[in-house]
Design an enzyme around this catalytic site. Structure first.
Site, PDB file in Angstrom:
ATOM      1  N   HIS A 157       0.810  -1.272  -0.019  1.00  6.50           N
ATOM      2  CA  HIS A 157       0.233   0.072   0.057  1.00  6.50           C
ATOM      3  C   HIS A 157       0.753   1.318   0.204  1.00  6.50           C
ATOM      4  O   HIS A 157       0.232   2.381   0.624  1.00  6.50           O
ATOM      5  CB  HIS A 157      -0.958  -0.172   1.226  1.00  6.50           C
ATOM      6  CG  HIS A 157      -1.793  -1.393   1.454  1.00  6.50           C
ATOM      7  ND1 HIS A 157      -3.041  -1.427   0.948  1.00  6.50           N
ATOM      8  CD2 HIS A 157      -1.347  -2.213   1.960  1.00  6.50           C
ATOM      9  CE1 HIS A 157      -3.367  -2.772   1.263  1.00  6.50           C
ATOM     10  NE2 HIS A 157      -2.265  -3.390   2.017  1.00  6.50           N
ATOM     11  N   SER A 278      15.798  21.949 -15.014  1.00  6.43           N
ATOM     12  CA  SER A 278      14.630  22.680 -15.336  1.00  6.43           C
ATOM     13  C   SER A 278      15.104  23.870 -15.829  1.00  6.43           C
ATOM     14  O   SER A 278      16.144  24.469 -15.457  1.00  6.43           O
ATOM     15  CB  SER A 278      13.773  22.788 -14.048  1.00  6.43           C
ATOM     16  OG  SER A 278      12.934  24.043 -14.234  1.00  6.43           O
ATOM     17  N   LYS A 284      16.821  22.029  -9.984  1.00  9.55           N
ATOM     18  CA  LYS A 284      15.990  21.017  -9.943  1.00  9.55           C
ATOM     19  C   LYS A 284      17.048  19.717 -10.901  1.00  9.55           C
ATOM     20  O   LYS A 284      17.707  20.069 -11.554  1.00  9.55           O
ATOM     21  CB  LYS A 284      14.737  21.138 -10.736  1.00  9.55           C
ATOM     22  CG  LYS A 284      13.720  21.675 -10.013  1.00  9.55           C
ATOM     23  CD  LYS A 284      12.447  21.343 -10.156  1.00  9.55           C
ATOM     24  CE  LYS A 284      11.997  19.996 -10.028  1.00  9.55           C
ATOM     25  NZ  LYS A 284      10.382  19.696 -10.413  1.00  9.55           N
ATOM     26  N   GLU A 291      10.382   9.088 -16.384  1.00  9.30           N
ATOM     27  CA  GLU A 291       8.942   9.422 -16.774  1.00  9.30           C
ATOM     28  C   GLU A 291       8.551   9.059 -18.069  1.00  9.30           C
ATOM     29  O   GLU A 291       7.314   8.786 -18.327  1.00  9.30           O
ATOM     30  CB  GLU A 291       8.804  10.976 -16.381  1.00  9.30           C
ATOM     31  CG  GLU A 291       9.032  11.304 -15.082  1.00  9.30           C
ATOM     32  CD  GLU A 291       9.239  12.986 -14.942  1.00  9.30           C
ATOM     33  OE1 GLU A 291       8.479  13.582 -14.858  1.00  9.30           O
ATOM     34  OE2 GLU A 291      10.522  13.310 -15.028  1.00  9.30           O
TER      35      GLU A 291
END
Ligand code: ARG
Length: 480
Positions: A157, A278, A284, A291
């Site tokens: 979970h 970024s 970043k 992704e």
């Protein structure tokens, strides 16, 4: 001017829109080498069976070789007016060989020709994917061996459940990818029959030798039913289904990379090689490769769904709907190939933060089950009662904002006086992981043994380079 391949009964050329919707050359040019291989096998058979003369066959074969060279060197001109790869090649052959080129299409149709070419492409691609998955497995198994004893939280979970090792987690993916390879192998075995010689749909009255062409093209045997041969696309569906499941696995790993590289988890780092910055936030480092692997699953599933819908309810035998089989399949399998290469790269690149993982494994009472098991083993409590007692101990520790290990013996004995100091020997995360020695469990020795077994097995399977390279989008053809 009407089409020179089939225009005998036509007076005028097709409408521009007809040409636009009908032409497949923009994508089926990818089948050029398979088409030439199929034609070479066919022409050799036509000569052997005496359907055409040896001289005619030699001239055709030489023309096909020359076309192969033109295609490989990028000087071949593809024409939309010639619709598809089959007619583009045949038309060029006529320019090179003269009227005898027209003998190549004896006892053959574009229907068995395209079924053959596409099968050959899918078969080549399965082989390339298998080598890539093996390479990814090898990368995972090697990393697993290096981190057989690196403790981290295991989750259910997405809540911290019990300590596991990073190596154990990586080996879970090795198992998944092994099943993916099995599915691709199964698909390949069923695919490996030659449809060539089924002709348009009914077979042919020429004395062809389908065994001969099947053998020449590396097939186990010719297909048994001519109608099935030209209307079957199971081989693409099965391969896409296997690819879709593999994409599920890749997306799960990718998702974990995205989560684990976040500041909140901080379990692993990826280097500059597999991340991006970024344009607005200088601090970043984004896990874009992960992704995109996660995201590309969408187009792979989509291709499977699209082809299922194209094939559903189609009457036998060939219908032009089936020309829609290629683009999605090409795109999906090439996307999978790229995802495999990117994932293998990330696996080799990823570095766990062992201290951070260990700390996270110690938090959230991950060894509560070990306490319950100890109560069962040492005190003879039924597991349900041990579970209850442990729940109370966890609540007491939580009230004091302490970990289980920090709770005093007195505090534990206040809940169950039978608890002895020996209990502390099972509350550490390393002890917990080390104690999971059951078959398939997370104990570092198990993990080491499994990782070594895999490295051994995979080493024998193939000797692919450091990180596999994706199938080029043109599959073996330069400049297409
Ligand atoms: N381009 C066609 C395809 O991909 C080749 C077969 C055409 N056959 C036909 N009877 N028009 O399906």
């Amino acid at each position: 001017m009407s089409n020179k391949m089939w225009g005998g009964r036509f007076q005028s050329a097709p409408h521009a829109i007809m040409e636009e919707i009908n032409a497949s050359i923009d994508f089926d040019r990818k089948l050029a080498l398979q088409d030439i291989a199929g034609s070479k096998a066919h022409v050799a058979m036509l000569a052997k069976t005496g359907i055409i003369t040896r001289e005619q066959a030699d001239a055709i074969d030489a023309g096909l070789e020359r076309i192969r060279g033109e295609i490989e060197s990028g000087i071949f001109t593809f024409s939309r007016a010639l619709e598809d790869i089959h007619m583009n090649i045949e038309s060029r052959l006529a320019e090179l060989v003269g009227p005898d080129a027209g003998r190549l299409h004896t006892a053959r149709s574009r229907n068995d020709q395209v079924a053959l070419d596409f099968r050959l492409w899918v078969r080549d691609t399965i082989d390339a994917l298998d080598a890539q998955i093996a390479d990814l497995q090898r990368a995972l198994a090697e990393k697993a061996l290096a981190h057989a004893g690196t403790v981290m939280p295991g989750f259910t979970h997405l809540q911290t459940a019990q300590p596991v090792t990073f190596g154990h987690h990586l080996l879970a993916y090795v198992e998944m990818f092994w099943r993916d390879r099995g599915r691709l192998r199964d698909a390949r075995a069923r695919l490996n029959e030659s449809p060539l010689g089924a002709a348009a749909l009914a077979g042919t009255s020429f004395p062809i030798d389908r065994e001969m062409t099947a053998r020449a093209l590396g097939f186990e045997r010719p297909t048994a039913n001519s109608l099935d041969s030209v209307s079957d696309r199971d081989f693409a569906l099965e391969t896409l289904a296997a690819a879709a499941i593999c994409a599920v696995h890749l997306s799960r790993f990718a998702e974990e990379m995205v989560l684990w590289t976040s500041r909140q988890f901080g379990f692993v780092t990826l280097s500059d090689a597999f991340t991006t910055g970024s344009s607005i936030m200088p601090q970043k480092r984004n896990p874009d490769a992960a992704e995109l692997v996660r995201g590309k699953a969408g187009r792979i599933f989509g291709a499977l769904q699209a082809l299922l819908v194209v094939m559903k309810g189609l009457p036998l035998a060939y219908s032009k709907d089936m020309q829609e089989d290629k683009e999605g399949t090409f795109d999906a399998l090439q996307s999978l190939s790229l995802c495999l290469a990117a994932t293998a790269g990330m696996v080799r690149d990823v570095e766990p933060d062992a201290a951070r993982m260990r700390e996270a494994a110690g938090a959230s009472y991950a060894t509560a089950t070990d306490l319950a098991d100890w109560l069962v083993r040492r005190l003879g409590l039924p597991f349900r009662e041990a579970h209850h007692v442990t729940g109370q101990v966890v609540a007491a520790a939580a009230a004091k904002k302490q970990g289980l290990e920090q709770l005093s013996l007195a505090d534990m004995q206040a809940i169950d006086p039978r608890i002895t100091p020996e209990v502390f020997s099972v509350l550490g995360v390393e002890q917990s992981a080390t104690s999971r020695t059951s078959h398939g469990g997370t104990a570092p020795n198990n993990v080491r043994e499994q990782a070594e077994k895999w490295i051994d097995r995979l080493g024998q399977a193939s000797n692919s380079p450091e990180t596999s390279r994706p199938i080029p989008s043109h599959q073996g053809l330069r400049s297409l």
